[in-house]
Design a protein around this motif. Structure first.
Motif, mmCIF file in Angstrom:
data_model
loop_
_atom_site.group_PDB
_atom_site.id
_atom_site.type_symbol
_atom_site.label_atom_id
_atom_site.label_comp_id
_atom_site.label_asym_id
_atom_site.label_seq_id
_atom_site.Cartn_x
_atom_site.Cartn_y
_atom_site.Cartn_z
ATOM 1 N N VAL A 41 41.079 52.200 36.846
ATOM 2 C CA VAL A 41 41.395 53.627 37.000
ATOM 3 C C VAL A 41 41.922 54.195 35.690
ATOM 4 N N LEU A 42 42.754 53.431 34.990
ATOM 5 C CA LEU A 42 43.286 53.884 33.710
ATOM 6 C C LEU A 42 42.178 54.063 32.671
ATOM 7 N N LEU A 43 41.247 53.103 32.647
ATOM 8 C CA LEU A 43 40.138 53.197 31.701
ATOM 9 C C LEU A 43 39.220 54.366 32.049
ATOM 10 N N PHE A 81 35.859 47.282 20.469
ATOM 11 C CA PHE A 81 35.954 48.216 21.592
ATOM 12 C C PHE A 81 35.972 47.451 22.917
ATOM 13 N N THR A 82 35.057 46.491 23.052
ATOM 14 C CA THR A 82 34.991 45.684 24.278
ATOM 15 C C THR A 82 36.244 44.836 24.439
ATOM 16 N N ALA A 83 36.698 44.232 23.336
ATOM 17 C CA ALA A 83 37.890 43.384 23.401
ATOM 18 C C ALA A 83 39.125 44.181 23.801
ATOM 19 N N THR A 84 39.236 45.405 23.313
ATOM 20 C CA THR A 84 40.381 46.252 23.665
ATOM 21 C C THR A 84 40.368 46.593 25.152
ATOM 22 N N LEU A 121 44.579 54.999 21.177
ATOM 23 C CA LEU A 121 44.124 53.649 20.836
ATOM 24 C C LEU A 121 42.607 53.562 20.852
ATOM 25 N N PHE A 122 41.973 54.072 21.890
ATOM 26 C CA PHE A 122 40.519 53.993 21.973
ATOM 27 C C PHE A 122 39.851 54.925 20.958
#
Length: 286
Positions: free
Chosen positions: A68-70, A37-40, A24-25
């Motif tokens: 942690v996931l990010l 990108f920021t909104a996601t 996704l990213f």
């Protein structure tokens, strides 16, 4: 059951993050739209927090887990830069809310309890952190400054006290008293660190050897400092490095022992490093 549910959810989210979040990213990054990108990233934080709340778990834990996931994403550095403005804004709002909830009447009625509690908390935590630092064989002056920098209670104390008060584990008066003690410990930290820096300055200067033959001193081991540091050894020119960032000190120490922790704007530190005998002093741009 709650622990089993938590472990199952955390394991499932980490598994999905590898399958869903990374592609996704990558897709969002290829669009070239910074706002998307920021909104996601914010969507991931809100969705994870809401999921935890729906499962009867802590929404704060959900926000932490989202971080942690990010951090596990390949785009973590870009994410950090994108979310930095929100971090400052939300952290400011958090402390404003905590400050507005402080019961200053207790400070007037029970000044010795508040001040004594803050001093005791600061002193005990400094002793513990100093002991841990010495256990890892840090020098005395470094361990003392390290303990002074971490002498305050953390922000999580506000969350814990709020949760304990909400679940009637603390009475309102006790909760307000602990909040004041934690706040005062944070106020004391800059003063304690300044005092520790003053006490350890002589020890730090004493560790710097004299360099009568020194030609160059590099102040800051950033990008420019690292490039200069590659050229000087080829020319057989010795040079010490002054740096505040521990990671850059470790990077310089891997090449030579002449890497010292210190503020290059300090005249006494520069003189102790042998700047009076040098032909040049270079600032290592970050």
């Amino acid at each position: 059951m709650t622990l089993a549910k938590l472990l199952l959810v955390v394991g499932g989210l980490f598994g999905l993050s590898r399958v869903v979040l990374r592609p996704l990213f990558s897709f969002v990054t290829n669009t070239g739209v910074p706002e998307l990108f920021t909104a996601t990233a914010l969507l991931v934080v809100v969705a994870t927090s809401r999921l935890m709340e729906a499962l009867g778990l802590s929404i704060t834990l959900g926000a932490f887990l989202a971080g942690v996931l990010l951090a596990d994403s390949d785009s973590r550095h870009e994410l950090e830069a994108s979310l930095a403005p929100f971090e400052g804004l939300l952290l400011g709002l958090f402390f404003i809310a905590v400050g507005m909830s402080a019961n200053l009447e207790l400070l007037v009625r029970l000044p010795w309890w508040v001040v004594g509690g803050a001093l005791t908390l600061t002193g005990v935590k400094m002793l513990v952190v100093y002991g841990v630092a010495r256990g890892f064989r840090l020098p005395h002056h470094t361990a003392l400054k390290f303990a002074a920098a971490l002498s305050q209670a953390g922000e999580c104390a506000f969350l814990l006290v709020g949760a304990m008060h909400k679940n009637e584990l603390l009475m309102p008066r006790e909760a307000d008293l602990i909040m004041l003690v934690v706040t005062l410990s944070m106020v004391l930290t800059p003063l304690v660190y300044a005092l520790a820096s003053r006490l350890t300055q002589a020890a730090e200067l004493a560790l710097l050897p004299a360099h009568p033959e020194q030609q160059v001193v590099i102040a800051g081991f950033g990008r420019f400092g690292q490039i200069t540091g590659r050229i000087l050894p080829a020319l057989k020119i010795p040079y010490p490095t002054l740096e505040l960032d521990p990671t850059k000190i470790a990077l310089r120490s891997a090449v030579s022992d002449e890497a010292y922790a210190g503020d290059a704007t300090s005249l006494a530190l520069l003189q102790a490093a042998g700047v009076s005998n040098t032909r040049a002093i270079r600032g290592g741009a970050r």
